[in-house]
Design a protein around this motif. Structure first.
Motif, PDB file in Angstrom:
ATOM      1  N   ARG A  29       0.824  -1.216   0.000  1.00  0.00           N
ATOM      2  CA  ARG A  29       0.000   0.000   0.000  1.00  0.00           C
ATOM      3  C   ARG A  29       0.857   1.265   0.000  1.00  0.00           C
ATOM      4  O   ARG A  29       0.494   2.279  -0.602  1.00  0.00           O
ATOM      5  CB  ARG A  29      -0.925  -0.017   1.217  1.00  0.00           C
ATOM      6  N   ASN A  30       2.012   1.190   0.665  1.00  0.00           N
ATOM      7  CA  ASN A  30       2.864   2.368   0.788  1.00  0.00           C
ATOM      8  C   ASN A  30       4.077   2.331  -0.125  1.00  0.00           C
ATOM      9  O   ASN A  30       4.940   3.205  -0.026  1.00  0.00           O
ATOM     10  CB  ASN A  30       3.319   2.517   2.242  1.00  0.00           C
ATOM     11  N   ALA A  31       4.134   1.328  -1.015  1.00  0.00           N
ATOM     12  CA  ALA A  31       5.218   1.200  -1.995  1.00  0.00           C
ATOM     13  C   ALA A  31       6.584   1.293  -1.331  1.00  0.00           C
ATOM     14  O   ALA A  31       7.478   2.021  -1.778  1.00  0.00           O
ATOM     15  CB  ALA A  31       5.078   2.271  -3.085  1.00  0.00           C
ATOM     16  N   LEU A  32       6.771   0.555  -0.241  1.00  0.00           N
ATOM     17  CA  LEU A  32       8.038   0.583   0.486  1.00  0.00           C
ATOM     18  C   LEU A  32       9.052  -0.365  -0.149  1.00  0.00           C
ATOM     19  O   LEU A  32       8.690  -1.423  -0.658  1.00  0.00           O
ATOM     20  CB  LEU A  32       7.811   0.172   1.945  1.00  0.00           C
ATOM     21  N   ASP A  33      10.296   0.039  -0.111  1.00  0.00           N
ATOM     22  CA  ASP A  33      11.369  -0.777  -0.662  1.00  0.00           C
ATOM     23  C   ASP A  33      11.953  -1.652   0.440  1.00  0.00           C
ATOM     24  O   ASP A  33      13.070  -1.453   0.913  1.00  0.00           O
ATOM     25  CB  ASP A  33      12.456   0.117  -1.256  1.00  0.00           C
ATOM     26  N   LEU A  34      11.153  -2.635   0.863  1.00  0.00           N
ATOM     27  CA  LEU A  34      11.596  -3.590   1.874  1.00  0.00           C
ATOM     28  C   LEU A  34      11.643  -4.972   1.238  1.00  0.00           C
ATOM     29  O   LEU A  34      10.676  -5.395   0.604  1.00  0.00           O
ATOM     30  CB  LEU A  34      10.643  -3.598   3.070  1.00  0.00           C
ATOM     31  N   PRO A  35      12.757  -5.687   1.384  1.00  0.00           N
ATOM     32  CA  PRO A  35      12.927  -6.963   0.672  1.00  0.00           C
ATOM     33  C   PRO A  35      11.891  -8.001   1.087  1.00  0.00           C
ATOM     34  O   PRO A  35      11.522  -8.100   2.264  1.00  0.00           O
ATOM     35  CB  PRO A  35      14.341  -7.404   1.066  1.00  0.00           C
TER      36      PRO A  35
END
Length: 419
Positions: free
Chosen positions: A300-306
């Protein structure tokens, strides 16, 4: 001996009492803290030697000071945590008086406020904050009698594996304390039985973020107090050994024997409920629900978490789960000691006030009781999920300090005629 007077008396100099002092000092409220032992004593003398904080150093602290000797993502040891509060109290000039136990607290019969009786004399205060925390009276179920031939202790009395007699150990309770103690004993080469009841089992970390971070961004720290009877959910989470997810199947694969809830004892034999598989399964459901919410938040927040697909892989079911042990003869199993990691109960027998329910628990709203001038701080779910944690108690203390200031302002008002 003359009677001492103070505006606000704080009883207890743990994390709650020190936080309360900071906010009262900032508001200019005269106050005194009484502590029967040392500052943050329970961290030092009522916990096992290897205990570390359950949250990383960047999170489990007061806003105004970091841990000096732990990296932000490390889990400070119990002595460092206690030293933290001693240093903090000194930094803010907290008026702490140690070695003073309050033996009775009640309404002041000669005037407003309260009267606290101690061996060093009487103190009268307009307001009192009970900051004695949630871990007051250790609970040991009356299941195994003292003459059963095994050493029994609550987790508050356990220090290290060398303290116990030879033989296997049964640990009853699979929350944070029970799981950590059981694993320590297993690593020390002991045969360990772990009695696993209902529990939540969150991931220690996921997709590069600690569990406490996920609780924050998902808004779960601010969850309001649950319905009565569900406040104390056993949570299996650990910062030990650098912090890793508690996985009971993994512990079984490493040699630990899991059993269900401990129920009865007769003729040297303990019986266990046939609920182990269900408890493990429900713990898994809690674990997976956190992963699901975290994945949805990332998307939803387009986070760059693997991505971390391996986090969803479960260890194989051990035989103690598929073919559960429902009873054990202590002598035949070689069990020489039992550690009861079975929690705590409130202990306010020294408080003479009609502010407790039929189970001895404080009745309050965000720490404010209906007995004017009497407040509670540091309890689990005082206002929300985070209330009993170091940072959470700091924010609850700010709210109570505001309420005290409001009442002081009303009481200081003088009408048009100056009365």
């Amino acid at each position: 001996m003359p009677v001492e007077t103070i505006d606000t008396l704080i009883i207890g100099a743990g994390q709650a009492g020190i936080a309360m002092s900071e906010h009262l000092s900032a508001a200019g409220v005269p106050h005194l803290i009484l502590e029967r032992h040392r500052i943050a004593e329970r961290w030092r003398s009522e916990r096992w030697d290897s205990l570390v904080a359950n949250g990383p150093a960047w999170h489990d602290r007061f806003p105004g000071m970091e841990f000096e000797n732990s990296a932000p993502d490390a889990f400070p040891g119990k002595e460092e945590v206690a030293d933290y509060f001693v240093t903090y109290a000194d930094r803010i000039g907290a008026p702490v008086r140690t070695g003073v136990e309050v033996t009775r607290l009640g309404r002041n019969p000669a005037g407003p406020g309260f009267r606290a009786e101690t061996a060093q004399g009487v103190i009268e205060a307009r307001r009192v904050v009970l900051a004695t925390g949630p871990f007051q009276r250790p609970v040991v179920p009356a299941i195994v009698p003292e003459g059963a031939g095994v050493v029994q202790m609550h987790s508050t009395a356990y220090r290290n594996p060398g303290q116990l007699p030879d033989g296997a150990v049964l640990v009853v309770g699979a929350g944070s304390s029970g799981a950590q103690i059981a694993e320590e004993l297993l690593r020390a080469g002991r045969k360990v039985y772990l009695s696993v009841g209902p529990h939540d089992r969150p991931p220690r970390s996921y997709r590069g973020r600690d569990f406490v971070w996920w609780l924050g961004v998902l808004g779960k720290w601010d969850a309001p107090a649950p319905t009565p009877g569900t406040e104390h959910i056993t949570i299996a989470v650990s910062g030990a050994n650098g912090g890793r997810t508690v996985d009971f199947r993994r512990l079984a694969a490493e040699g630990m024997t899991l059993v269900g809830r401990t129920e009865t004892f007769r003729d040297g034999r303990l019986t266990f409920a046939p609920d182990l598989a269900a408890n493990i399964r429900n713990g898994d459901a809690n674990y997976l629900s956190v992963l699901d919410e975290a994945d949805a938040f990332v998307a939803r927040n387009a986070l760059d978490l693997p991505e971390e697909p391996e986090a969803r892989r479960m260890w194989p079911e051990p035989s103690c789960v598929t073919d559960p042990i429902l009873s054990i003869d202590l002598a035949e199993a070689g069990i020489g000691s039992i550690i009861w990691a079975t929690g705590f109960a409130p202990d306010y027998g020294w408080v003479d006030a009609d502010v407790f329910d039929d189970r001895g628990r404080p009745v309050h709203k965000r720490g404010v009781s209906h007995e004017q001038g009497l407040y509670f701080l540091g309890l689990s779910w005082l206002s929300r999920r985070g209330s009993a944690f170091i940072w959470g108690v700091w924010h609850d203390a700010k709210y109570l300090a505001d309420q005290i200031v409001i009442q002081r302002n009303y009481q200081a008002y003088r009408g048009p005629d100056g009365r």
